[in-house]
Design a protein around this motif. Sequence first.
Motif, PDB file in Angstrom:
ATOM      1  N   LEU A   1       0.825  -1.209   0.000  1.00 45.38           N
ATOM      2  CA  LEU A   1       0.000   0.000   0.000  1.00 45.38           C
ATOM      3  C   LEU A   1       0.859   1.260   0.000  1.00 45.38           C
ATOM      4  CD1 LEU A   1      -2.832  -0.945   2.521  1.00 45.38           C
ATOM      5  CD2 LEU A   1      -3.151  -0.275   0.139  1.00 45.38           C
ATOM      6  N   GLY A   2       1.954   1.213   0.737  1.00 44.73           N
ATOM      7  CA  GLY A   2       2.784   2.397   0.869  1.00 44.73           C
ATOM      8  C   GLY A   2       3.616   2.724  -0.346  1.00 44.73           C
ATOM      9  N   ARG A   3       3.959   1.729  -1.158  1.00 47.46           N
ATOM     10  CA  ARG A   3       4.918   2.012  -2.221  1.00 47.46           C
ATOM     11  C   ARG A   3       4.350   1.927  -3.640  1.00 47.46           C
ATOM     12  NH1 ARG A   3       7.043  -3.792  -1.743  1.00 47.46           N
ATOM     13  NH2 ARG A   3       6.869  -4.543  -3.897  1.00 47.46           N
ATOM     14  N   HIS A   4       3.121   1.433  -3.804  1.00 42.32           N
ATOM     15  CA  HIS A   4       2.618   1.255  -5.161  1.00 42.32           C
ATOM     16  C   HIS A   4       2.252   2.598  -5.795  1.00 42.32           C
ATOM     17  CE1 HIS A   4      -1.517   2.169  -4.044  1.00 42.32           C
ATOM     18  NE2 HIS A   4      -1.818   2.118  -5.334  1.00 42.32           N
ATOM     19  N   LYS A   5       2.329   2.651  -7.101  1.00 45.47           N
ATOM     20  CA  LYS A   5       1.866   3.808  -7.872  1.00 45.47           C
ATOM     21  C   LYS A   5       0.616   3.448  -8.646  1.00 45.47           C
ATOM     22  CE  LYS A   5       3.659   7.483 -10.835  1.00 45.47           C
ATOM     23  NZ  LYS A   5       4.845   7.957 -11.601  1.00 45.47           N
ATOM     24  N   LEU A   6       0.552   2.204  -9.122  1.00 45.70           N
ATOM     25  CA  LEU A   6      -0.622   1.687  -9.814  1.00 45.70           C
ATOM     26  C   LEU A   6      -0.784   0.215  -9.472  1.00 45.70           C
ATOM     27  CD1 LEU A   6      -2.866   1.582 -12.085  1.00 45.70           C
ATOM     28  CD2 LEU A   6      -1.011   0.956 -13.642  1.00 45.70           C
ATOM     29  N   ALA A   7      -2.030  -0.180  -9.191  1.00 47.36           N
ATOM     30  CA  ALA A   7      -2.372  -1.593  -9.036  1.00 47.36           C
ATOM     31  C   ALA A   7      -3.687  -1.798  -9.767  1.00 47.36           C
ATOM     32  CB  ALA A   7      -2.509  -1.969  -7.567  1.00 47.36           C
ATOM     33  N   ALA A   8      -3.680  -2.642 -10.781  1.00 45.58           N
ATOM     34  CA  ALA A   8      -4.886  -2.853 -11.580  1.00 45.58           C
ATOM     35  C   ALA A   8      -5.080  -4.336 -11.834  1.00 45.58           C
ATOM     36  CB  ALA A   8      -4.780  -2.109 -12.909  1.00 45.58           C
ATOM     37  N   PHE A   9      -6.349  -4.747 -11.817  1.00 46.59           N
ATOM     38  CA  PHE A   9      -6.711  -6.130 -12.131  1.00 46.59           C
ATOM     39  C   PHE A   9      -7.872  -6.112 -13.102  1.00 46.59           C
ATOM     40  CE2 PHE A   9      -9.350  -9.905 -11.435  1.00 46.59           C
ATOM     41  CZ  PHE A   9      -8.415 -10.907 -11.687  1.00 46.59           C
ATOM     42  N   SER A  10      -7.787  -6.952 -14.153  1.00 46.99           N
ATOM     43  CA  SER A  10      -8.811  -6.955 -15.195  1.00 46.99           C
ATOM     44  C   SER A  10      -9.251  -8.371 -15.523  1.00 46.99           C
ATOM     45  CB  SER A  10      -8.277  -6.295 -16.476  1.00 46.99           C
ATOM     46  OG  SER A  10      -7.834  -4.978 -16.234  1.00 46.99           O
ATOM     47  N   VAL A  11     -10.539  -8.490 -15.866  1.00 45.34           N
ATOM     48  CA  VAL A  11     -11.118  -9.750 -16.329  1.00 45.34           C
ATOM     49  C   VAL A  11     -11.550  -9.568 -17.774  1.00 45.34           C
ATOM     50  CG1 VAL A  11     -12.981 -11.428 -16.013  1.00 45.34           C
ATOM     51  CG2 VAL A  11     -11.919 -10.351 -14.018  1.00 45.34           C
ATOM     52  N   TYR A  12     -11.189 -10.535 -18.622  1.00 46.52           N
ATOM     53  CA  TYR A  12     -11.525 -10.488 -20.046  1.00 46.52           C
ATOM     54  C   TYR A  12     -12.338 -11.735 -20.403  1.00 46.52           C
ATOM     55  CZ  TYR A  12      -7.611  -7.185 -19.929  1.00 46.52           C
ATOM     56  OH  TYR A  12      -6.775  -6.141 -19.614  1.00 46.52           O
ATOM     57  N   PRO A  13     -12.996 -11.720 -21.550  1.00 41.93           N
ATOM     58  CA  PRO A  13     -13.730 -12.929 -21.952  1.00 41.93           C
ATOM     59  C   PRO A  13     -12.840 -14.161 -22.059  1.00 41.93           C
ATOM     60  CG  PRO A  13     -14.438 -11.057 -23.269  1.00 41.93           C
ATOM     61  CD  PRO A  13     -13.241 -10.604 -22.482  1.00 41.93           C
ATOM     62  N   ASN A  14     -11.546 -13.951 -22.338  1.00 46.82           N
ATOM     63  CA  ASN A  14     -10.642 -15.083 -22.532  1.00 46.82           C
ATOM     64  C   ASN A  14      -9.529 -15.167 -21.492  1.00 46.82           C
ATOM     65  OD1 ASN A  14      -9.179 -12.876 -23.330  1.00 46.82           O
ATOM     66  ND2 ASN A  14      -8.529 -13.724 -25.297  1.00 46.82           N
ATOM     67  N   GLY A  15      -9.689 -14.483 -20.368  1.00 53.46           N
ATOM     68  CA  GLY A  15      -8.649 -14.580 -19.360  1.00 53.46           C
ATOM     69  C   GLY A  15      -8.644 -13.432 -18.374  1.00 53.46           C
ATOM     70  N   VAL A  16      -7.499 -13.237 -17.736  1.00 51.26           N
ATOM     71  CA  VAL A  16      -7.349 -12.168 -16.749  1.00 51.26           C
ATOM     72  C   VAL A  16      -5.989 -11.503 -16.948  1.00 51.26           C
ATOM     73  CG1 VAL A  16      -8.836 -13.292 -15.034  1.00 51.26           C
ATOM     74  CG2 VAL A  16      -6.364 -13.720 -15.004  1.00 51.26           C
ATOM     75  N   GLY A  17      -5.810 -10.371 -16.288  1.00 52.30           N
ATOM     76  CA  GLY A  17      -4.527  -9.689 -16.343  1.00 52.30           C
ATOM     77  C   GLY A  17      -4.392  -8.716 -15.196  1.00 52.30           C
ATOM     78  N   TRP A  18      -3.177  -8.299 -14.903  1.00 60.67           N
ATOM     79  CA  TRP A  18      -2.970  -7.280 -13.882  1.00 60.67           C
ATOM     80  C   TRP A  18      -1.721  -6.465 -14.205  1.00 60.67           C
ATOM     81  CZ3 TRP A  18      -2.996 -12.546 -12.797  1.00 60.67           C
ATOM     82  CH2 TRP A  18      -1.789 -13.146 -12.424  1.00 60.67           C
ATOM     83  N   GLU A  19      -1.703  -5.252 -13.648  1.00 58.43           N
ATOM     84  CA  GLU A  19      -0.579  -4.332 -13.845  1.00 58.43           C
ATOM     85  C   GLU A  19      -0.161  -3.759 -12.503  1.00 58.43           C
ATOM     86  OE1 GLU A  19      -1.062  -1.378 -16.914  1.00 58.43           O
ATOM     87  OE2 GLU A  19      -2.518  -2.613 -17.985  1.00 58.43           O
ATOM     88  N   TRP A  20       1.122  -3.488 -12.404  1.00 57.51           N
ATOM     89  CA  TRP A  20       1.672  -2.917 -11.170  1.00 57.51           C
ATOM     90  C   TRP A  20       2.788  -1.951 -11.531  1.00 57.51           C
ATOM     91  CZ3 TRP A  20       0.628  -3.239  -5.954  1.00 57.51           C
ATOM     92  CH2 TRP A  20       1.618  -2.780  -5.082  1.00 57.51           C
ATOM     93  N   ILE A  21       2.727  -0.759 -10.959  1.00 59.09           N
ATOM     94  CA  ILE A  21       3.828   0.200 -11.090  1.00 59.09           C
ATOM     95  C   ILE A  21       4.327   0.505  -9.693  1.00 59.09           C
ATOM     96  CG2 ILE A  21       4.544   2.498 -11.821  1.00 59.09           C
ATOM     97  CD1 ILE A  21       2.516   2.385 -14.025  1.00 59.09           C
ATOM     98  N   ASP A  22       5.616   0.319  -9.479  1.00 62.84           N
ATOM     99  CA  ASP A  22       6.216   0.466  -8.156  1.00 62.84           C
ATOM    100  C   ASP A  22       6.945   1.803  -8.053  1.00 62.84           C
ATOM    101  OD1 ASP A  22       7.437  -0.326  -5.561  1.00 62.84           O
ATOM    102  OD2 ASP A  22       6.849  -2.337  -6.212  1.00 62.84           O
ATOM    103  N   THR A  23       7.234   2.199  -6.826  1.00 69.17           N
ATOM    104  CA  THR A  23       8.044   3.399  -6.599  1.00 69.17           C
ATOM    105  C   THR A  23       9.448   3.033  -6.118  1.00 69.17           C
ATOM    106  OG1 THR A  23       7.110   3.571  -4.365  1.00 69.17           O
ATOM    107  CG2 THR A  23       6.047   4.857  -6.102  1.00 69.17           C
ATOM    108  N   LYS A  24       9.691   1.728  -5.966  1.00 70.84           N
ATOM    109  CA  LYS A  24      11.014   1.253  -5.576  1.00 70.84           C
ATOM    110  C   LYS A  24      11.531   0.301  -6.647  1.00 70.84           C
ATOM    111  CE  LYS A  24      10.316   1.567  -0.560  1.00 70.84           C
ATOM    112  NZ  LYS A  24      10.322   0.803   0.724  1.00 70.84           N
TER     113      LYS A  24
END
Length: 402
Positions: A240-263
């Motif tokens: 929680l303290g260091r993330h810049k972006l945290a995203a989770f997505s559901v698609y018809p054919n799967g899933v995905g996620w993205e993360w941008i860190d500050t460290k």
Amino acid sequence: MGFGIVELIALLLSLAGFGVTANPKAPTVEQALEYAMPDADLVVQFDAGAVIANNYKILSGLADQPQIKASPELSQMVRQAVNQVEGARGMVKSVTGVDLTTDINDATMFLQIVAGHDPTVLVVAHGKFTSTTLDKVASMVGKSTTKVGSGTLLEIDRNSAVGLTKSNVVLAGAPQLVKDRLETAWKAPARTAGSNLAYAAEVIGGKPVFAVIATLSQGARREAIDKLGVKGQNFATDLLGRHKLAAFSVYPNGVGWEWIDTKAGGIDQVATMSEGIVELFRAGQIAPRGIAKILMAGLESYRGVDKKIDEVLAQKANLLKIVDQFTGDGKFASKIDKNGGAMKVTVRLTGKSISEVVPFSMAIPVIGWMTFARTKDAVPPPAPRPVAPPPQPKPRGTGLTH
């Protein structure tokens, strides 16, 4: 006759058609973010057109499937479920004129966390909305609509309002947020590089069915960490303290996620965790198939010993078919992209369908428990056993002699 293994198998087999399909009218980034809250800590995107209409159609015809009709008890249960959905659908339609199964295309929620206060929320929905929709809601709450700019506003109370733009987009949230977006001078907020909305646009541009994009402000981070009630640093507070972006997505054919860190070292941790999650997903697809085959083979040793086991063995082919229906072979495509320069990890897991990626087989025991739990109330509890009165003490002698 109650629910048994045959009825449960029939129910699970009938669920094969449920799922997520691609929506040809999926919202564009411009549509989803036209009325965005630029400083939102959370953005949630839901493509209703990819989920509701097709699944509702299947649900409506579920009771007419031969395997369901073959069991009066199961047929009755399914019809009750459909009637409950129909009742809710009819009530909403009579009150608002909106058919939840066909008239809502997509919705985007923007949420800003305010320390010490309730979050500030704005919901933007696209669909088959008209001025009649707002008029019916106004009549229901005993309020009047007013014109604001080129749109219409219904202020329900000091904290909530509903608006309809000139292009029939529904806005719901804090009154001032809705008013601002109804004004003729309103313009979609800018999506500058590295901003909350720029990250949201990137995720929504991938046409997810469902997505959560978190870009917490410093105040929101502190609020979230305080609510954890943890002294010192642990895994959750660290992320929680260091993330810049945290995203989770559901698609018809799967899933995905993205993360941008500050460290700089943070992306190595997230990438390693992502690899572990992918391996668990693969195991979650393959392991249930192996377990099912082992169990079915083992039960053969008890054939003829117990009628319930014989019923299970008689449904062996269907049981294995159900396992295949809810699992894949674990060979879905996976891509983990680690960008050190941007301190970003992007993960995408893709199969022919989402069920080939996400191990929904884990839900089978839950479905079974819920099905059998429904029958518990139908069976009257055993009558309580009469409780024998406690033994009475024998009267003592008076001590007198005759």
